[in-house]
Design an enzyme around this catalytic site. Structure first.
Site, PDB file in Angstrom:
ATOM      1  N   ARG A  78       0.805  -1.221   0.000  1.00 42.50           N
ATOM      2  CA  ARG A  78       0.000   0.000   0.000  1.00 42.50           C
ATOM      3  C   ARG A  78       0.837   1.268   0.000  1.00 42.50           C
ATOM      4  O   ARG A  78       0.415   2.284  -0.501  1.00 42.50           O
ATOM      5  CB  ARG A  78      -0.928  -0.005   1.216  1.00 42.50           C
ATOM      6  CG  ARG A  78      -1.997  -1.062   1.089  1.00 42.50           C
ATOM      7  CD  ARG A  78      -2.751  -1.248   2.381  1.00 42.50           C
ATOM      8  NE  ARG A  78      -1.949  -1.952   3.377  1.00 42.50           N
ATOM      9  CZ  ARG A  78      -2.425  -2.365   4.540  1.00 42.50           C
ATOM     10  NH1 ARG A  78      -3.672  -2.135   4.874  1.00 42.50           N
ATOM     11  NH2 ARG A  78      -1.671  -3.017   5.389  1.00 42.50           N
ATOM     12  N   PHE A 122      -5.043  -3.403  -1.264  1.00 39.89           N
ATOM     13  CA  PHE A 122      -5.340  -4.805  -1.581  1.00 39.89           C
ATOM     14  C   PHE A 122      -6.748  -5.003  -2.134  1.00 39.89           C
ATOM     15  O   PHE A 122      -7.075  -6.059  -2.650  1.00 39.89           O
ATOM     16  CB  PHE A 122      -5.135  -5.678  -0.340  1.00 39.89           C
ATOM     17  CG  PHE A 122      -3.723  -5.651   0.173  1.00 39.89           C
ATOM     18  CD1 PHE A 122      -2.648  -5.787  -0.699  1.00 39.89           C
ATOM     19  CD2 PHE A 122      -3.454  -5.491   1.521  1.00 39.89           C
ATOM     20  CE1 PHE A 122      -1.340  -5.749  -0.246  1.00 39.89           C
ATOM     21  CE2 PHE A 122      -2.154  -5.457   1.996  1.00 39.89           C
ATOM     22  CZ  PHE A 122      -1.100  -5.573   1.107  1.00 39.89           C
ATOM     23  N   ASP A 218       4.365 -23.693   5.477  1.00 43.29           N
ATOM     24  CA  ASP A 218       4.791 -23.818   6.873  1.00 43.29           C
ATOM     25  C   ASP A 218       6.295 -23.969   6.754  1.00 43.29           C
ATOM     26  O   ASP A 218       6.795 -25.047   6.393  1.00 43.29           O
ATOM     27  CB  ASP A 218       4.171 -25.060   7.516  1.00 43.29           C
ATOM     28  CG  ASP A 218       4.604 -25.196   8.970  1.00 43.29           C
ATOM     29  OD1 ASP A 218       5.754 -24.826   9.296  1.00 43.29           O
ATOM     30  OD2 ASP A 218       3.805 -25.673   9.785  1.00 43.29           O
ATOM     31  N   HIS A 219       7.025 -22.889   7.042  1.00 41.97           N
ATOM     32  CA  HIS A 219       8.436 -22.907   6.648  1.00 41.97           C
ATOM     33  C   HIS A 219       9.245 -23.958   7.400  1.00 41.97           C
ATOM     34  O   HIS A 219      10.339 -24.322   6.967  1.00 41.97           O
ATOM     35  CB  HIS A 219       9.064 -21.511   6.756  1.00 41.97           C
ATOM     36  CG  HIS A 219       9.415 -21.093   8.149  1.00 41.97           C
ATOM     37  ND1 HIS A 219       8.497 -20.614   9.033  1.00 41.97           N
ATOM     38  CD2 HIS A 219      10.599 -21.094   8.811  1.00 41.97           C
ATOM     39  CE1 HIS A 219       9.096 -20.341  10.183  1.00 41.97           C
ATOM     40  NE2 HIS A 219      10.372 -20.613  10.074  1.00 41.97           N
ATOM     41  N   GLU A 257      12.150 -19.688  21.852  1.00 39.05           N
ATOM     42  CA  GLU A 257      12.781 -18.526  21.213  1.00 39.05           C
ATOM     43  C   GLU A 257      13.173 -17.509  22.275  1.00 39.05           C
ATOM     44  O   GLU A 257      12.421 -17.287  23.233  1.00 39.05           O
ATOM     45  CB  GLU A 257      11.802 -17.860  20.252  1.00 39.05           C
ATOM     46  CG  GLU A 257      11.475 -18.698  19.044  1.00 39.05           C
ATOM     47  CD  GLU A 257      10.525 -17.960  18.118  1.00 39.05           C
ATOM     48  OE1 GLU A 257      10.993 -17.425  17.117  1.00 39.05           O
ATOM     49  OE2 GLU A 257       9.335 -17.894  18.446  1.00 39.05           O
ATOM     50  N   HIS A 281       3.847 -25.251  13.157  1.00 35.80           N
ATOM     51  CA  HIS A 281       5.210 -25.792  13.241  1.00 35.80           C
ATOM     52  C   HIS A 281       5.295 -26.988  14.200  1.00 35.80           C
ATOM     53  O   HIS A 281       5.864 -28.029  13.864  1.00 35.80           O
ATOM     54  CB  HIS A 281       6.189 -24.717  13.724  1.00 35.80           C
ATOM     55  CG  HIS A 281       6.194 -23.458  12.899  1.00 35.80           C
ATOM     56  ND1 HIS A 281       5.874 -23.453  11.563  1.00 35.80           N
ATOM     57  CD2 HIS A 281       6.487 -22.176  13.223  1.00 35.80           C
ATOM     58  CE1 HIS A 281       5.978 -22.200  11.107  1.00 35.80           C
ATOM     59  NE2 HIS A 281       6.339 -21.414  12.091  1.00 35.80           N
TER      60      HIS A 281
HETATM   61  C1  BG6 Z   1       7.204 -17.896  12.373  1.00 35.14           C
HETATM   62  C2  BG6 Z   1       6.477 -17.274  13.527  1.00 35.14           C
HETATM   63  O1  BG6 Z   1       6.340 -18.728  11.646  1.00 35.14           O
HETATM   64  O2  BG6 Z   1       8.279 -18.673  12.871  1.00 35.14           O
HETATM   65  C3  BG6 Z   1       7.415 -16.446  14.390  1.00 35.14           C
HETATM   66  O3  BG6 Z   1       5.451 -16.443  13.015  1.00 35.14           O
HETATM   67  C4  BG6 Z   1       8.621 -17.251  14.791  1.00 35.14           C
HETATM   68  O4  BG6 Z   1       6.751 -15.967  15.537  1.00 35.14           O
HETATM   69  C5  BG6 Z   1       9.245 -17.923  13.580  1.00 35.14           C
HETATM   70  O5  BG6 Z   1       9.561 -16.381  15.396  1.00 35.14           O
HETATM   71  C6  BG6 Z   1      10.338 -18.886  13.990  1.00 35.14           C
HETATM   72  O6  BG6 Z   1      10.987 -19.335  12.839  1.00 35.14           O
HETATM   73  P1  BG6 Z   1      12.423 -19.975  12.942  1.00 35.14           P
HETATM   74  O7  BG6 Z   1      12.694 -20.462  11.565  1.00 35.14           O
HETATM   75  O8  BG6 Z   1      13.350 -18.906  13.402  1.00 35.14           O
HETATM   76  O9  BG6 Z   1      12.306 -21.066  13.947  1.00 35.14           O
END
Ligand code: BG6
Length: 530
Positions: A78, A122, A218-219, A257, A281
């Site tokens: 935006r 958007f 979902d990385h 974390e 995750h």
């Molecule tokens: C993200 C979350 O999906 O994953 C974050 O939104 C989190 O809150 C992050 O910090 C953690 O990713 P990684 O790869 O550092 O474990």
């Protein structure tokens, strides 16, 4: 939550499409696969994710020669900005966040020419019309052949608006009619904010896209160490025999974390850690640890087995809720000797917020393999360290030979360290050399860094590249996400009904609320010291 067990299968109309994906675990699967020319459009391009992860990932893919030579990336957001301003910002971001430093100036100047910026709201028709024309022009200039990835990295509430507008302006192709070019949409998590909204979003996206065009990211699935869980379990003959309730006492999964919520106060106030990290995750780690061997390594077979784990989760006992679920919120404290503010002092967070930044859950998987084995899950912000791991604790040996007097025999523990210090360790008991024979636990260690001597690629590199290849194995399928929501939603509902009276209840820089320790202590167990 409505009556739903029927709904999930009703609306996963297209899941078999994924059967055509080739799994990256299959031998040699990447070799010979060619990435098509394409344009990646990032919605929410001025956000954190673009700067910290997406642009560094595209840069590293370029550096390693994995991007097609006919390629462009267009940031869509935006805020008013020129292409040059966006490029300058992305240059700084890549310098700061790329896993490989320093920035290669020659490479950057050619990469930079492939980056563009498009300003629009958007929900603005003209913005999408202008985008379509702009992308068509880029196709002519750069030879990107009409192939598109739309990466939705905005607040989740914008997902339907963006998808609807993409459809309306001809930016999403009908897979039944269009065979020469493709369009795919990557949707960031969380996919919905509870079970009902997940169902609604799923129905919505399936009205606009085929399942094969949807990449729910979902990385964690893109992490090398997460992919290795299946290899570790199923490419080694020695583990399968004792991967069950005969030998395993319990399993602990931790996603810890050090960082707080940083600039994401507004998002966290809506999400909390259950939606942000546990529903996706942690559940993925649980599924990969607990699933049965798939019939093959194709995407469908693996995803089917993961869904079976989710379906076998015993619903949380709401009448003894506190024995199974603990929530927490961080108070001010110290991280690495530095002052850290509490969650309620963070920007865009209510000073009376009841949102959780820590969750611990005890669950059971009601199937033959895992009957009676508790799984303890925990995720938290502002813990003493960043550590994601799966720890499998084995049962004690019979107390016959070595458990006399003071001698204490420790349980064997297998730890899969997802990050950092990626590796696997096995704790065994060993005789200390000398005549008196005390027994001491020792560790067998495998470390990725020292063994392979390389920095593994970032999860996003792998996943963006897989999406370009049309490979959905490492993305979540609709029923996977919904089944996970189905199990988690009663917890959210209970939390919503009874607000916490003790928040904040753990100091920043500690391992979470006392109630989480007590939950394990009641079972005669304790969280692992990490
Ligand atoms: C993200 C979350 O999906 O994953 C974050 O939104 C989190 O809150 C992050 O910090 C953690 O990713 P990684 O790869 O550092 O474990």
């Amino acid at each position: 939550m409505q009556n739903h067990s029927r709904n999930i299968s009703d609306i996963i109309v297209d899941q078999n499409n994924s059967a055509t994906f080739q799994s990256p675990l299959e031998e040699g699967s990447k070799s010979g696969r060619v990435v098509d020319p394409c344009i990646v459009v990032i919605f929410g391009a001025t956000g954190d994710l673009t700067a910290r992860k997406l642009l560094p990932a595209l840069y590293n893919l370029t550096r390693e020669g994995q991007l097609p030579s006919h390629f462009a990336c267009v940031g869509f957001a935006r805020r008013q900005k020129t292409h040059e301003q966006f490029r300058d910002e992305m240059r700084d971001a890549v310098s700061q966040f790329s896993r490989v430093k320093p920035l290669d100036e020659n490479l950057w100047s050619s990469f930079m020419n492939q980056i563009y910026y498009h300003t629009s709201n958007f929900d603005e028709d003209e913005g999408y019309e202008a985008l379509r024309k702009f992308l068509d022009d880029l196709d002519k200039q750069l030879g990107t052949k009409g192939n598109r990835i739309f990466y939705l990295s905005t607040q989740p509430s914008f997902f339907p608006t963006i998808i609807e507008h993409l459809g309306k302006h001809g930016l999403i192709y009908d897979t039944n009619k269009e065979k020469k070019k493709w369009s795919r949409v990557i949707i960031e998590k969380p996919f919905g904010h509870d079970y009902d909204s997940g169902i609604e979003l799923q129905q919505f996206v399936l009205n606009h896209l085929a399942e094969s065009q949807i990449f729910r990211i979902d990385h964690y699935l893109g992490k090398e160490t997460v992919q290795n869980i299946l290899v570790f379990r199923f490419a080694n003959s020695i583990f399968e025999a004792f991967w069950n309730n005969h030998y395993i006492d319990h399993v602990q999964i931790t996603v810890g974390e050090e960082i707080g919520i940083g600039t994401r106060g507004a998002f966290y106030e809506e999400a909390g850690i259950l939606r942000d990290i546990v529903q996706n995750h942690v559940m993925q780690l649980l599924c990969l640890t607990a699933m049965e061997p798939p019939a093959s390594l194709n995407a469908k077979a693996i995803r089917d087995e993961k869904v079976k784990v989710l379906k076998a989760l015993r619903p949380i006992d709401l009448s003894n809720f506190n024995d199974y679920v603990v929530r927490g919120q961080y108070a001010p404290g110290y991280i690495n000797g530095e002052n850290a503010i509490g969650y309620r002092e963070e920007n865009n967070v209510s000073p009376k917020s009841s949102m959780e930044t820590y969750a611990a859950i005890k669950l059971y998987i009601d199937n033959w393999r895992w009957a009676g084995v508790p799984f303890y899950l925990r995720a938290g912000k502002r813990l003493p360290k960043r550590a994601t791991e799966i720890a499998v604790t084995f049962k004690q040996v019979p107390k016959i030979l070595f458990s006399q007097g003071e001698q204490k025999i420790e349980n064997n523990v297998l730890v899969i360290r997802i990050q950092p210090d990626e590796g696997i360790s096995l704790r065994t008991n060993c005789k200390v050399p000398g005549p008196s024979s005390p027994i001491q636990p020792v560790k067998m260690e495998f470390r990725y860094g020292s063994y392979f001597g390389l920095t593994p690629p970032e999860a996003y590199e792998r996943l963006i590249c897989d999406c370009m290849l049309g490979d959905g194995t490492l993305f979540a399928r609709g029923d996977e996400v919904l089944t996970s929501w189905e199990w988690i939603t009663p917890i959210l509902e209970r939390w919503h009904e009874s607000l916490p009276s003790d928040f904040p209840n753990y100091q920043s820089g500690t391992w979470g609320p006392k109630a989480a320790d007590e939950m394990l202590a009641r079972d005669g167990r304790a969280w692992r010291l990490i």
